[in-house]
Design a protein around this motif. Structure first.
Motif, mmCIF file in Angstrom:
data_model
loop_
_atom_site.group_PDB
_atom_site.id
_atom_site.type_symbol
_atom_site.label_atom_id
_atom_site.label_comp_id
_atom_site.label_asym_id
_atom_site.label_seq_id
_atom_site.Cartn_x
_atom_site.Cartn_y
_atom_site.Cartn_z
ATOM 1 N N UNK A 33 10.676 69.218 3.170
ATOM 2 C CA UNK A 33 10.427 68.048 4.004
ATOM 3 C C UNK A 33 9.570 68.467 5.201
ATOM 4 N N UNK A 34 8.468 67.746 5.398
ATOM 5 C CA UNK A 34 7.561 68.008 6.507
ATOM 6 C C UNK A 34 7.798 66.962 7.599
ATOM 7 N N UNK A 35 7.937 67.465 8.817
ATOM 8 C CA UNK A 35 8.220 66.648 9.993
ATOM 9 C C UNK A 35 7.138 66.889 11.048
ATOM 10 N N UNK A 36 7.234 66.126 12.143
ATOM 11 C CA UNK A 36 6.500 66.491 13.350
ATOM 12 C C UNK A 36 7.414 66.324 14.545
ATOM 13 N N UNK A 37 7.111 67.063 15.592
ATOM 14 C CA UNK A 37 7.901 66.997 16.821
ATOM 15 C C UNK A 37 7.046 67.486 17.978
ATOM 16 N N UNK A 38 7.270 66.901 19.144
ATOM 17 C CA UNK A 38 6.674 67.384 20.388
ATOM 18 C C UNK A 38 7.601 66.970 21.518
ATOM 19 N N UNK A 39 7.785 67.874 22.449
ATOM 20 C CA UNK A 39 8.668 67.604 23.590
ATOM 21 C C UNK A 39 8.046 68.143 24.859
ATOM 22 N N UNK A 40 7.960 67.284 25.891
ATOM 23 C CA UNK A 40 8.124 65.833 25.832
ATOM 24 C C UNK A 40 7.158 65.224 24.812
ATOM 25 N N UNK A 78 9.219 75.999 12.470
ATOM 26 C CA UNK A 78 8.353 75.262 13.381
ATOM 27 C C UNK A 78 6.987 75.942 13.351
ATOM 28 N N UNK A 79 5.935 75.135 13.163
ATOM 29 C CA UNK A 79 4.566 75.639 13.238
ATOM 30 C C UNK A 79 3.909 74.976 14.438
ATOM 31 N N UNK A 80 3.609 75.786 15.449
ATOM 32 C CA UNK A 80 2.999 75.271 16.666
ATOM 33 C C UNK A 80 1.507 75.025 16.465
ATOM 34 N N UNK A 81 0.873 74.401 17.440
ATOM 35 C CA UNK A 81 -0.539 74.013 17.342
ATOM 36 C C UNK A 81 -1.447 75.211 17.089
ATOM 37 N N UNK A 82 -1.088 76.368 17.664
ATOM 38 C CA UNK A 82 -1.916 77.561 17.489
ATOM 39 C C UNK A 82 -1.584 78.334 16.215
ATOM 40 N N UNK A 83 -0.663 77.789 15.404
ATOM 41 C CA UNK A 83 -0.287 78.432 14.152
ATOM 42 C C UNK A 83 0.910 79.368 14.262
ATOM 43 N N UNK A 84 1.459 79.510 15.432
ATOM 44 C CA UNK A 84 2.631 80.378 15.596
ATOM 45 C C UNK A 84 3.794 79.831 14.782
ATOM 46 N N UNK A 115 13.339 72.239 5.914
ATOM 47 C CA UNK A 115 12.602 71.426 6.864
ATOM 48 C C UNK A 115 11.569 72.249 7.618
ATOM 49 N N UNK A 116 10.337 71.756 7.608
ATOM 50 C CA UNK A 116 9.254 72.378 8.385
ATOM 51 C C UNK A 116 8.785 71.368 9.419
ATOM 52 N N UNK A 117 8.887 71.746 10.690
ATOM 53 C CA UNK A 117 8.396 70.918 11.790
ATOM 54 C C UNK A 117 6.999 71.385 12.171
ATOM 55 N N UNK A 118 6.087 70.445 12.271
ATOM 56 C CA UNK A 118 4.751 70.712 12.807
ATOM 57 C C UNK A 118 4.730 70.193 14.238
ATOM 58 N N UNK A 119 4.290 71.010 15.169
ATOM 59 C CA UNK A 119 4.174 70.520 16.533
ATOM 60 C C UNK A 119 3.055 69.489 16.545
ATOM 61 N N UNK A 120 3.426 68.243 16.795
ATOM 62 C CA UNK A 120 2.435 67.182 16.759
ATOM 63 C C UNK A 120 3.053 65.817 16.912
ATOM 64 N N UNK A 121 2.215 64.817 16.677
ATOM 65 C CA UNK A 121 2.621 63.418 16.718
ATOM 66 C C UNK A 121 2.052 62.728 15.479
ATOM 67 N N UNK A 122 2.531 61.527 15.242
ATOM 68 C CA UNK A 122 2.050 60.766 14.084
ATOM 69 C C UNK A 122 0.553 60.480 14.158
ATOM 70 N N UNK A 123 0.017 60.341 15.380
ATOM 71 C CA UNK A 123 -1.347 59.855 15.562
ATOM 72 C C UNK A 123 -2.399 60.929 15.795
#
Length: 186
Positions: A33-40, A78-84, A115-123
Motif C-alpha cells: 500500500x502506497x501512502x503520502x504524508x507531510x507534517x505539518x 518512509x521515502x522523503x523528498x530527497x530519496x532518504x 505500507x510505504x509512505x511518500x513524503x508528499x501531498x495529493x496535489x
C-alpha cells in the motif's frame, strides 16, 4: 536494495523502530500500500513524520499536531523528498498504516500488507529521487515476499475509498508501473 526475509529489515534503510506495530495474525505479506504524508500538512523535511511514528510528536509545536499527537500509527517505510529511506517496522510485523480498509473483499489490510509512505501531498508532484527509491524498494520487496505481485500494489485510496485519497492524483501510477515492469515480470 536488499530485504532480509528472516528479519524483515532493508539493509539500505535507516532504522527507526516504531512501537506502533504488532504481530501479524497469519504472518502473511501479500499487499503493498502506497501512502503520502507531510507534517505539518504540505511541509517537507521537518522530521515530524518520524516523530509521529515514534510517538514523539509535540502537540504544542504546530496547531495541527494537537489533533493527531495521540494517534498511534506507523508504516513500514518512509521515502522523503530527497530519496532518504527510513524503515520503522520490520516487514514481518504488522504496521498500523491502513486503518479501516478492504482489498478484494478482505478487510483489515494491516494484517497482510506493507505500507510505504511518500513524503508528499495529493496535489504536489513527487520527486525523481522518491520514484527511484520506491521502484528499487518495491523490486526488493517483490523478490523477498512471494505473496506480493505487481497486481497487488495499490494506493491507500484504493483500500479505504471515501476515507483516504492518498497517494493522490499527483502520484504517477503509469510511470511507477512502467519502471517496475522494466525488470520485474511476474
Amino acid at each position: 536494495m536488499q530485504i532480509d526475509p528472516s528479519t524483515g529489515w532493508c539493509a539500505e534503510a535507516r532504522r527507526r523502530p516504531s512501537p506502533n506495530c504488532n504481530a501479524r495474525p497469519e504472518g502473511e505479506v501479500s499487499l503493498l500500500v502506497i501512502h503520502n504524508i507531510s507534517l505539518p500538512p504540505g511541509q517537507f523535511g521537518t522530521g515530524e513524520v518520524e516523530n509521529l511514528f515514534l510517538n514523539r510528536l509535540d502537540p504544542q509545536a504546530h496547531p495541527y499536531f494537537a489533533g493527531i499527537a495521540g494517534l498511534r500509527v506507523s508504516a513500514h517505510f518512509l521515502i522523503e523528498r530527497d530519496g532518504r529511506l527510513t524503515q520503522f517496522v520490520p516487514c514481518g510485523a504488522r504496521a498500523w498504516h491502513a486503518g479501516v480498509s478492504c482489498f478484494e473483499g478482505r478487510e483489515q489490510c494491516n494484517d497482510f500488507s506493507l505500507g510505504i509512505e511518500l513524503e508528499g501531498t495529493d496535489e504536489l508532484p513527487y520527486s525523481e529521487a522518491q520514484y527511484c527509491v520506491l521502484v528499487a524498494l518495491t523490486r526488493a520487496l517483490l523478490r523477498a515476499y512471494p505473496g506480493l505481485a505487481a497486481e497487488r500494489i495499490c494506493g491507500h485510496s484504493d483500500i479505504a475509498p471515501g476515507r483516504k485519497s492518498d497517494p493522490g492524483p499527483a502520484f504517477d501510477w503509469a510511470r511507477y508501473r512502467r519502471a517496475l515492469a522494466a525488470e520485474v515480470v511476474r
